[in-house]
Design a protein around this motif. Structure first.
Motif, PDB file in Angstrom:
ATOM      1  N   TYR A  36       0.843  -1.186   0.000  1.00 46.19           N
ATOM      2  CA  TYR A  36       0.000   0.000   0.000  1.00 46.19           C
ATOM      3  C   TYR A  36       0.882   1.242   0.000  1.00 46.19           C
ATOM      4  O   TYR A  36       1.953   1.267   0.614  1.00 46.19           O
ATOM      5  N   GLN A  38       0.857   5.429   0.761  1.00 46.91           N
ATOM      6  CA  GLN A  38       0.100   6.461   1.455  1.00 46.91           C
ATOM      7  C   GLN A  38       0.786   7.812   1.306  1.00 46.91           C
ATOM      8  O   GLN A  38       1.947   7.977   1.693  1.00 46.91           O
ATOM      9  N   PRO A  44      -4.183   5.035   2.955  1.00 46.36           N
ATOM     10  CA  PRO A  44      -3.373   4.181   2.077  1.00 46.36           C
ATOM     11  C   PRO A  44      -4.206   3.677   0.898  1.00 46.36           C
ATOM     12  O   PRO A  44      -5.432   3.563   0.989  1.00 46.36           O
ATOM     13  N   PHE A  89       3.617   0.608   2.814  1.00 48.29           N
ATOM     14  CA  PHE A  89       3.355  -0.457   3.773  1.00 48.29           C
ATOM     15  C   PHE A  89       3.281  -1.791   3.037  1.00 48.29           C
ATOM     16  O   PHE A  89       2.519  -1.923   2.072  1.00 48.29           O
ATOM     17  N   PHE A 103      -0.092  -5.616   8.704  1.00 49.63           N
ATOM     18  CA  PHE A 103       0.715  -4.606   8.032  1.00 49.63           C
ATOM     19  C   PHE A 103       2.103  -4.507   8.654  1.00 49.63           C
ATOM     20  O   PHE A 103       2.255  -4.652   9.879  1.00 49.63           O
ATOM     21  N   LYS A 105       5.363  -1.940   9.498  1.00 46.20           N
ATOM     22  CA  LYS A 105       5.327  -0.633  10.167  1.00 46.20           C
ATOM     23  C   LYS A 105       5.529   0.538   9.214  1.00 46.20           C
ATOM     24  O   LYS A 105       5.410   1.692   9.629  1.00 46.20           O
ATOM     25  N   ARG A 108       9.100   5.330   5.075  1.00 39.99           N
ATOM     26  CA  ARG A 108       8.930   6.674   4.536  1.00 39.99           C
ATOM     27  C   ARG A 108       9.984   6.894   3.470  1.00 39.99           C
ATOM     28  O   ARG A 108      11.175   6.918   3.756  1.00 39.99           O
TER      29      ARG A 108
ATOM     30  N   GLN B  41       3.436   7.358  12.161  1.00 38.67           N
ATOM     31  CA  GLN B  41       3.555   5.962  12.582  1.00 38.67           C
ATOM     32  C   GLN B  41       2.812   5.029  11.629  1.00 38.67           C
ATOM     33  O   GLN B  41       2.216   5.461  10.640  1.00 38.67           O
ATOM     34  N   GLY B  42       2.862   3.758  11.942  1.00 33.60           N
ATOM     35  CA  GLY B  42       2.218   2.743  11.116  1.00 33.60           C
ATOM     36  C   GLY B  42       0.733   2.635  11.396  1.00 33.60           C
ATOM     37  O   GLY B  42       0.133   3.469  12.071  1.00 33.60           O
ATOM     38  N   LEU B  43       0.137   1.580  10.856  1.00 30.59           N
ATOM     39  CA  LEU B  43      -1.295   1.330  10.970  1.00 30.59           C
ATOM     40  C   LEU B  43      -1.537   0.363  12.129  1.00 30.59           C
ATOM     41  O   LEU B  43      -1.111  -0.783  12.085  1.00 30.59           O
ATOM     42  N   PHE B 105      -9.370   2.376   1.595  1.00 30.08           N
ATOM     43  CA  PHE B 105      -9.325   3.206   2.787  1.00 30.08           C
ATOM     44  C   PHE B 105     -10.074   4.518   2.586  1.00 30.08           C
ATOM     45  O   PHE B 105     -10.066   5.102   1.493  1.00 30.08           O
TER      46      PHE B 105
END
Lengths: 113, 114
Positions: A36, A38, A44, A89, A103, A105, A108, B41-43, B105
């Motif tokens: 994904y 984002q 995402p 992700f 998922f 973490k 970036r 941060q992550g999901l 999403f």
């Protein structure tokens, strides 16, 4: 066993370079591996996904490489552009199960102009 | 076609107040997910619905968090007695069936607890 480990946490690449993001999983029952993308302020969105019956899948400049024996998969972005700067992700799940998707973490990615 | 929508887009609330966050999934999508994303941060998975039932509530951080889904469509995430650590973006996603299919999403609700 339910974790998906993603690396690196952040990545800076010159325009035209090939960023590579890696993920590893432990649960051999996983059979669906999506990536994904984002952008800031957005949810995402699915970029590309692979099933374990193939070792590679390409969609445009994006390629997933999958190594079933090593339980690893990676995303490569060919000819990267500043517009590819986003958080990526990886994820894993079992198809057609009442399971949640797991998922990583996130990474970036920043592409320098 | 219409995507996943969430409301409100932004919510500022005082510590101790209750908040309700709404998610409208894509029509026909039976699976619905709630995630929390702190800044940069992550999901963080919160809860998953299949139809109106929730096979997996394991991610709800405390009993202050609850969620329901009615008519196999709209879902509401409720946070009671909000705390400052609840500040985050709350994302909703839906998919056609169960796991193993694309999750769509929504844009998220940014919650700020002052």
């Amino acid at each position: 066993q339910q974790q998906v480990k993603q690396s690196p946490q952040s990545l800076i690449v010159q325009k035209g370079g090939i960023p590579i993001i890696n993920c590893a999983y432990e649960n051999t029952a996983f059979d669906y591996f999506p990536w994904y993308q984002q952008f800031p302020g957005k949810g995402p969105a699915l970029l590309i996904a692979i099933r374990p019956d193939v070792s590679e899948k390409k969609e445009g400049r994006f390629t997933i490489s999958f190594n079933k024996s090593a339980k690893q998969f990676s995303l490569h972005i060919m000819d990267s552009q500043p517009g590819d700067s986003a958080t990526y992700f990886c994820a894993a799940s079992r198809v057609n199960r009442d399971d949640k998707i797991i998922f990583g973490k996130g990474t970036r990615l920043h592409i320098l102009p | 076609g219409a995507g996943v929508s969430q409301s409100p887009s932004n919510k500022v609330t005082e510590k101790g107040k209750d908040v309700e966050l709404r998610c409208d999934p894509i029509s026909g999508h039976t699976a619905l997910y709630w995630y929390r994303q702190s800044l940069g941060q992550g999901l963080e998975f919160l809860i998953y619905f299949q139809g109106n039932s929730a096979p997996d509530k394991s991610g709800l951080p405390s009993d202050r968090f609850s969620a329901e889904r009615t008519g196999g469509s709209v879902s509401t995430l409720t946070i009671q007695r909000t705390q400052q650590e609840d500040s985050a973006v709350y994302l909703c996603a839906s998919s056609l069936v169960q796991s193993g299919y694309e999750q769509y999403f929504g844009p998220g609700t940014r919650l700020t607890v002052t």
